[in-house]
Scaffold this motif. Structure first.
Motif, PDB file in Angstrom:
ATOM      1  N   UNK A  74       0.834  -1.198   0.000  1.00  0.00           N
ATOM      2  CA  UNK A  74       0.000   0.000   0.000  1.00  0.00           C
ATOM      3  C   UNK A  74       0.867   1.245   0.000  1.00  0.00           C
ATOM      4  N   UNK A  75       0.349   2.324  -0.580  1.00  0.00           N
ATOM      5  CA  UNK A  75       1.086   3.587  -0.664  1.00  0.00           C
ATOM      6  C   UNK A  75       1.072   4.337   0.659  1.00  0.00           C
ATOM      7  N   UNK A  76       0.289   3.874   1.612  1.00  0.00           N
ATOM      8  CA  UNK A  76       0.169   4.480   2.941  1.00  0.00           C
ATOM      9  C   UNK A  76       0.587   3.420   3.958  1.00  0.00           C
ATOM     10  N   UNK A  77       1.312   3.808   5.008  1.00  0.00           N
ATOM     11  CA  UNK A  77       1.713   2.818   6.015  1.00  0.00           C
ATOM     12  C   UNK A  77       0.506   2.165   6.694  1.00  0.00           C
ATOM     13  N   UNK A  78       0.694   0.912   7.091  1.00  0.00           N
ATOM     14  CA  UNK A  78      -0.312   0.184   7.846  1.00  0.00           C
ATOM     15  C   UNK A  78      -0.165   0.511   9.324  1.00  0.00           C
ATOM     16  N   UNK A  79      -1.258   0.412  10.079  1.00  0.00           N
ATOM     17  CA  UNK A  79      -1.142   0.579  11.523  1.00  0.00           C
ATOM     18  C   UNK A  79      -0.285  -0.552  12.072  1.00  0.00           C
ATOM     19  N   UNK A  80       0.233  -0.360  13.282  1.00  0.00           N
ATOM     20  CA  UNK A  80       1.126  -1.369  13.868  1.00  0.00           C
ATOM     21  C   UNK A  80       0.423  -2.689  14.114  1.00  0.00           C
ATOM     22  N   UNK A  81      -0.830  -2.644  14.566  1.00  0.00           N
ATOM     23  CA  UNK A  81      -1.575  -3.879  14.866  1.00  0.00           C
ATOM     24  C   UNK A  81      -2.495  -4.222  13.702  1.00  0.00           C
ATOM     25  N   UNK A  82      -2.346  -5.426  13.221  1.00  0.00           N
ATOM     26  CA  UNK A  82      -3.178  -5.934  12.138  1.00  0.00           C
ATOM     27  C   UNK A  82      -3.638  -7.328  12.510  1.00  0.00           C
ATOM     28  N   UNK A  83      -4.860  -7.661  12.148  1.00  0.00           N
ATOM     29  CA  UNK A  83      -5.368  -9.021  12.306  1.00  0.00           C
ATOM     30  C   UNK A  83      -5.461  -9.592  10.894  1.00  0.00           C
ATOM     31  N   UNK A  84      -4.576 -10.528  10.606  1.00  0.00           N
ATOM     32  CA  UNK A  84      -4.488 -11.087   9.259  1.00  0.00           C
ATOM     33  C   UNK A  84      -4.970 -12.525   9.258  1.00  0.00           C
ATOM     34  N   UNK A  85      -5.508 -12.969   8.125  1.00  0.00           N
ATOM     35  CA  UNK A  85      -5.973 -14.362   8.043  1.00  0.00           C
ATOM     36  C   UNK A  85      -4.800 -15.342   8.027  1.00  0.00           C
ATOM     37  N   UNK A  86      -5.096 -16.592   8.313  1.00  0.00           N
ATOM     38  CA  UNK A  86      -4.087 -17.643   8.246  1.00  0.00           C
ATOM     39  C   UNK A  86      -3.492 -17.657   6.839  1.00  0.00           C
ATOM     40  N   UNK A  87      -2.190 -17.810   6.782  1.00  0.00           N
ATOM     41  CA  UNK A  87      -1.508 -17.836   5.488  1.00  0.00           C
ATOM     42  C   UNK A  87      -1.006 -16.475   5.048  1.00  0.00           C
ATOM     43  N   UNK A  88      -1.283 -15.421   5.831  1.00  0.00           N
ATOM     44  CA  UNK A  88      -0.824 -14.074   5.508  1.00  0.00           C
ATOM     45  C   UNK A  88       0.046 -13.546   6.641  1.00  0.00           C
ATOM     46  N   UNK A  89       1.020 -12.690   6.300  1.00  0.00           N
ATOM     47  CA  UNK A  89       1.928 -12.125   7.308  1.00  0.00           C
ATOM     48  C   UNK A  89       2.378 -10.737   6.864  1.00  0.00           C
ATOM     49  N   UNK A  90       2.723  -9.911   7.840  1.00  0.00           N
ATOM     50  CA  UNK A  90       3.289  -8.586   7.556  1.00  0.00           C
ATOM     51  C   UNK A  90       4.622  -8.750   6.861  1.00  0.00           C
ATOM     52  N   UNK A  91       4.910  -7.822   5.971  1.00  0.00           N
ATOM     53  CA  UNK A  91       6.201  -7.811   5.274  1.00  0.00           C
ATOM     54  C   UNK A  91       6.674  -6.357   5.228  1.00  0.00           C
ATOM     55  N   UNK A  92       6.906  -5.777   6.389  1.00  0.00           N
ATOM     56  CA  UNK A  92       7.319  -4.383   6.464  1.00  0.00           C
ATOM     57  C   UNK A  92       6.159  -3.488   6.849  1.00  0.00           C
ATOM     58  N   UNK A  93       6.408  -2.199   6.790  1.00  0.00           N
ATOM     59  CA  UNK A  93       5.424  -1.219   7.231  1.00  0.00           C
ATOM     60  C   UNK A  93       4.253  -0.993   6.305  1.00  0.00           C
ATOM     61  N   UNK A  94       4.375  -1.417   5.047  1.00  0.00           N
ATOM     62  CA  UNK A  94       3.322  -1.166   4.056  1.00  0.00           C
ATOM     63  C   UNK A  94       2.887  -2.403   3.285  1.00  0.00           C
ATOM     64  N   UNK A  95       3.319  -3.581   3.683  1.00  0.00           N
ATOM     65  CA  UNK A  95       3.055  -4.762   2.858  1.00  0.00           C
ATOM     66  C   UNK A  95       2.616  -5.968   3.675  1.00  0.00           C
ATOM     67  N   UNK A  96       1.898  -6.848   2.982  1.00  0.00           N
ATOM     68  CA  UNK A  96       1.455  -8.129   3.508  1.00  0.00           C
ATOM     69  C   UNK A  96       1.721  -9.163   2.417  1.00  0.00           C
ATOM     70  N   UNK A  97       2.170 -10.347   2.812  1.00  0.00           N
ATOM     71  CA  UNK A  97       2.329 -11.453   1.873  1.00  0.00           C
ATOM     72  C   UNK A  97       1.351 -12.556   2.259  1.00  0.00           C
ATOM     73  N   UNK A  98       0.816 -13.246   1.257  1.00  0.00           N
ATOM     74  CA  UNK A  98      -0.141 -14.337   1.490  1.00  0.00           C
ATOM     75  C   UNK A  98       0.196 -15.526   0.609  1.00  0.00           C
ATOM     76  N   UNK A  99       0.020 -16.724   1.173  1.00  0.00           N
ATOM     77  CA  UNK A  99       0.158 -17.963   0.403  1.00  0.00           C
ATOM     78  C   UNK A  99      -1.059 -18.127  -0.483  1.00  0.00           C
ATOM     79  N   UNK A 100      -0.844 -18.652  -1.667  1.00  0.00           N
ATOM     80  CA  UNK A 100      -1.967 -18.954  -2.550  1.00  0.00           C
ATOM     81  C   UNK A 100      -2.466 -20.378  -2.369  1.00  0.00           C
ATOM     82  N   UNK A 101      -1.599 -21.258  -1.859  1.00  0.00           N
ATOM     83  CA  UNK A 101      -1.917 -22.675  -1.852  1.00  0.00           C
ATOM     84  C   UNK A 101      -1.605 -23.258  -3.221  1.00  0.00           C
TER      85      UNK A 101
END
Length: 160
Positions: A74-101
């Protein structure tokens, strides 16, 4: 969903493993590297600093992919606390990575749903989607696995 707007641009960001040299798919086949064509389709909505994403990964083939990883930035920073679904994780201040399976050749994967909270009170955000790992397969068509979507803080759905 008040409206649907398509704002999708091809984007040449990041790098995936590429088997070089002339010969394209033939070179990959000779070296034993499977070739796949990953794509992501879905929509993004933004309202009150929250961005909701629903997307479905697809593999146009010709080879199966055991698993892959898609990155959303995202072009804007994410808040420090995030609730992400299983298979997804933070990847820095502006990114999330997710498995596709697993993605069978010419197959559709499981829908990925996530919501993130943005810092501040932005009126718009740009979301960039790209593949960062393709399970060892080579993907030569980056017109459908690298996209950029602009979402306004209206609650509308923006299709990619």
């Amino acid at each position: 969903m008040r409206g649907v707007r398509a704002l999708s641009l091809g984007l040449a960001l990041g790098a995936l493993p590429v088997v070089g040299g002339a010969g394209g798919s033939a070179a990959a086949a000779v070296r034993g590297v499977p070739e796949a064509d990953l794509a992501y389709h879905g929509y993004v909505e933004m309202a009150g600093g929250r961005v909701d994403v629903r997307m479905t990964p697809r593999n146009h083939g010709p080879a199966d992919v055991e698993d892959a990883t898609v990155r959303l930035r995202w072009s804007v920073p994410l808040t420090d606390r995030q609730v992400l679904p299983e298979g997804c994780a933070r990847a820095g201040g502006r990114a999330v990575v997710c498995r596709t399976g697993a993605l069978a050749a010419d197959g559709v994967g499981e829908e990925i749903r996530l919501g993130v909270l943005l810092k501040g009170a932005p009126t718009e955000v740009t979301m960039v989607i790209d593949t960062v790992w393709s399970g060892g397969a080579v993907d030569r068509n980056h017109q459908n696995d690298r996209q950029q979507v602009l979402a306004l803080d209206t609650g509308d759905s923006y299709v990619f």
